[in-house]
Design a protein around this motif. Sequence first.
Motif, mmCIF file in Angstrom:
data_model
loop_
_atom_site.group_PDB
_atom_site.id
_atom_site.type_symbol
_atom_site.label_atom_id
_atom_site.label_comp_id
_atom_site.label_asym_id
_atom_site.label_seq_id
_atom_site.Cartn_x
_atom_site.Cartn_y
_atom_site.Cartn_z
ATOM 1 N N LEU A 44 0.820 -1.210 0.000
ATOM 2 C CA LEU A 44 0.000 0.000 0.000
ATOM 3 C C LEU A 44 0.856 1.264 0.000
ATOM 4 O O LEU A 44 1.974 1.275 0.526
ATOM 5 N N PRO A 45 0.338 2.368 -0.561
ATOM 6 C CA PRO A 45 1.054 3.646 -0.510
ATOM 7 C C PRO A 45 1.206 4.108 0.941
ATOM 8 O O PRO A 45 0.235 4.115 1.701
ATOM 9 N N VAL A 46 2.403 4.481 1.312
ATOM 10 C CA VAL A 46 2.657 4.911 2.688
ATOM 11 C C VAL A 46 1.762 6.076 3.115
ATOM 12 O O VAL A 46 1.257 6.079 4.251
ATOM 13 N N PRO A 47 1.507 7.094 2.245
ATOM 14 C CA PRO A 47 0.643 8.190 2.699
ATOM 15 C C PRO A 47 -0.753 7.730 3.128
ATOM 16 O O PRO A 47 -1.374 8.358 3.981
ATOM 17 N N LEU A 48 -1.217 6.629 2.553
ATOM 18 C CA LEU A 48 -2.547 6.130 2.886
ATOM 19 C C LEU A 48 -2.570 5.453 4.249
ATOM 20 O O LEU A 48 -3.580 5.513 4.962
ATOM 21 N N VAL A 49 -1.472 4.792 4.623
ATOM 22 C CA VAL A 49 -1.472 3.976 5.850
ATOM 23 C C VAL A 49 -0.544 4.534 6.926
ATOM 24 O O VAL A 49 -0.297 3.862 7.936
ATOM 25 N N ARG A 50 -0.034 5.741 6.748
ATOM 26 C CA ARG A 50 0.905 6.304 7.725
ATOM 27 C C ARG A 50 0.303 6.338 9.136
ATOM 28 O O ARG A 50 0.938 5.949 10.117
ATOM 29 N N ASP A 51 -0.936 6.798 9.254
ATOM 30 C CA ASP A 51 -1.583 6.848 10.573
ATOM 31 C C ASP A 51 -1.840 5.451 11.123
ATOM 32 O O ASP A 51 -1.723 5.210 12.334
ATOM 33 N N ASP A 52 -2.214 4.516 10.241
ATOM 34 C CA ASP A 52 -2.461 3.138 10.685
ATOM 35 C C ASP A 52 -1.188 2.517 11.250
ATOM 36 O O ASP A 52 -1.223 1.796 12.250
ATOM 37 N N LEU A 53 -0.057 2.785 10.602
ATOM 38 C CA LEU A 53 1.224 2.258 11.085
ATOM 39 C C LEU A 53 1.605 2.899 12.411
ATOM 40 O O LEU A 53 2.082 2.225 13.329
ATOM 41 N N ALA A 54 1.374 4.217 12.523
ATOM 42 C CA ALA A 54 1.737 4.932 13.753
ATOM 43 C C ALA A 54 0.886 4.484 14.938
ATOM 44 O O ALA A 54 1.373 4.423 16.078
ATOM 45 N N GLN A 55 -0.380 4.142 14.679
ATOM 46 C CA GLN A 55 -1.304 3.796 15.759
ATOM 47 C C GLN A 55 -1.441 2.287 15.966
ATOM 48 O O GLN A 55 -2.215 1.841 16.814
ATOM 49 N N GLY A 56 -0.696 1.499 15.184
ATOM 50 C CA GLY A 56 -0.666 0.063 15.404
ATOM 51 C C GLY A 56 -1.769 -0.730 14.736
ATOM 52 O O GLY A 56 -1.866 -1.951 14.949
ATOM 53 N N ARG A 57 -2.601 -0.076 13.956
ATOM 54 C CA ARG A 57 -3.646 -0.840 13.257
ATOM 55 C C ARG A 57 -3.031 -1.738 12.187
ATOM 56 O O ARG A 57 -3.579 -2.791 11.861
ATOM 57 N N LEU A 58 -1.901 -1.311 11.638
ATOM 58 C CA LEU A 58 -1.152 -2.113 10.676
ATOM 59 C C LEU A 58 0.312 -2.133 11.086
ATOM 60 O O LEU A 58 0.801 -1.201 11.735
ATOM 61 N N ARG A 59 1.008 -3.198 10.670
ATOM 62 C CA ARG A 59 2.437 -3.319 10.917
ATOM 63 C C ARG A 59 3.166 -3.579 9.602
ATOM 64 O O ARG A 59 2.694 -4.349 8.770
ATOM 65 N N ALA A 60 4.333 -2.938 9.469
ATOM 66 C CA ALA A 60 5.156 -3.182 8.286
ATOM 67 C C ALA A 60 5.834 -4.539 8.417
ATOM 68 O O ALA A 60 6.285 -4.927 9.502
ATOM 69 N N VAL A 61 5.887 -5.266 7.307
ATOM 70 C CA VAL A 61 6.570 -6.560 7.294
ATOM 71 C C VAL A 61 7.689 -6.518 6.251
ATOM 72 O O VAL A 61 7.691 -5.677 5.352
ATOM 73 N N LEU A 62 8.649 -7.425 6.413
ATOM 74 C CA LEU A 62 9.854 -7.440 5.571
ATOM 75 C C LEU A 62 10.491 -6.047 5.503
ATOM 76 O O LEU A 62 10.776 -5.523 4.423
ATOM 77 N N PRO A 63 10.740 -5.405 6.650
ATOM 78 C CA PRO A 63 11.255 -4.034 6.633
ATOM 79 C C PRO A 63 12.628 -3.905 5.987
ATOM 80 O O PRO A 63 12.989 -2.827 5.516
ATOM 81 N N GLU A 64 13.405 -5.021 5.946
ATOM 82 C CA GLU A 64 14.728 -4.949 5.330
ATOM 83 C C GLU A 64 14.661 -5.004 3.801
ATOM 84 O O GLU A 64 15.657 -4.767 3.123
ATOM 85 N N TRP A 65 13.475 -5.294 3.259
ATOM 86 C CA TRP A 65 13.259 -5.296 1.815
ATOM 87 C C TRP A 65 12.404 -4.073 1.462
ATOM 88 O O TRP A 65 11.306 -3.924 1.958
ATOM 89 N N THR A 66 12.941 -3.237 0.605
ATOM 90 C CA THR A 66 12.244 -2.001 0.241
ATOM 91 C C THR A 66 11.344 -2.235 -0.970
ATOM 92 O O THR A 66 11.839 -2.605 -2.043
ATOM 93 N N PRO A 67 10.030 -2.039 -0.846
ATOM 94 C CA PRO A 67 9.153 -2.204 -2.010
ATOM 95 C C PRO A 67 9.415 -1.125 -3.049
ATOM 96 O O PRO A 67 9.778 0.010 -2.720
ATOM 97 N N PHE A 68 9.266 -1.497 -4.303
ATOM 98 C CA PHE A 68 9.348 -0.497 -5.362
ATOM 99 C C PHE A 68 8.168 0.458 -5.208
ATOM 100 O O PHE A 68 7.029 0.032 -5.047
#
Length: 293
Positions: free
Chosen positions: A235-259
């Motif tokens: 997903l586009p980061v601007p769309l889920v930035r708040d979800d990531l900050a508030q824990g509704r979503l978590r980033a996975v494979l952080p060592e791999w950068t999506p195109f």
Amino acid sequence: MNAMQAFVEAVKQRSLGGAAQHLGISRTLVSRHIQALEDELGVRLMNRTTRSLSLTEAGQSYYHFCDDILTRVEEMDRQISSEAAEARGEISVLAPKWLQAPITHLLTAFAKRHTEIRPRLVLGGVAQTAYGFLEQGCDIALHTRPIPDSRIIARRIADIPYCLCGSADYLATAAPLTHPTDLAKHAALVHFAYHTWQFEQGGREERFQPTPAFSTNTFSALRDAAVDSLGLSLLPVPLVRDDLAQGRLRAVLPEWTPFGQTLYVAIAPGSGVPAKVTLLMNFVVEWFGKHPL
């Protein structure tokens, strides 16, 4: 219109030569224009001799009609030119739905700066064809893919970062993830237009083509499905930035950068771009320079 203009000027100047001089064309072309009108109408409009012109009865009626039409066209030309030059009136903008928040803030700021311009925002339905936004009656569009037609005036305005993410509940029971190949063991939530996921790590690239557990044409719906623990989505980061900050979503494979993708702003081709369109295009570039996605 050219034939009508030649006819009207011939009457006003009382000669074909005078009309030709006024219009900046040859006397022969004036005569041909009038003859073409008469042939199309099936009537004689004027009696012409080497020394004089005189209107027939039909010519009198047609002259007043043509003169009125040409006057209205000139008035409308002046009105449209004035509106284009003065930067006022409505301007329609087409943008992806997931850009709702940033584009709304942008247009709000633009409308406050340019109070004579009224933004009209259309979200979703961004066509992938070069002229899709014009066919939808929009003056300007934000695209997330390069526009393949060089005649369209487009400017690159921002890079869009992406994030592979899922909810804590989903990740708690899902298979471990250490490499993009592990995604084959997961439920994938996929956008119709982005069916291949690409990642990079230290110069290495990995591509994964998921089998969708759920698919849709809007990132907003994918975000909702991910929050509801259906699976993983890119997903586009601007769309889920708040979800990531508030824990509704978590980033996975952080060592791999999506195109990611690139955001473009596009307007119609050709000369005579209205001032309001030029103003907004420049404002969009300025805005995203100060407010990165």
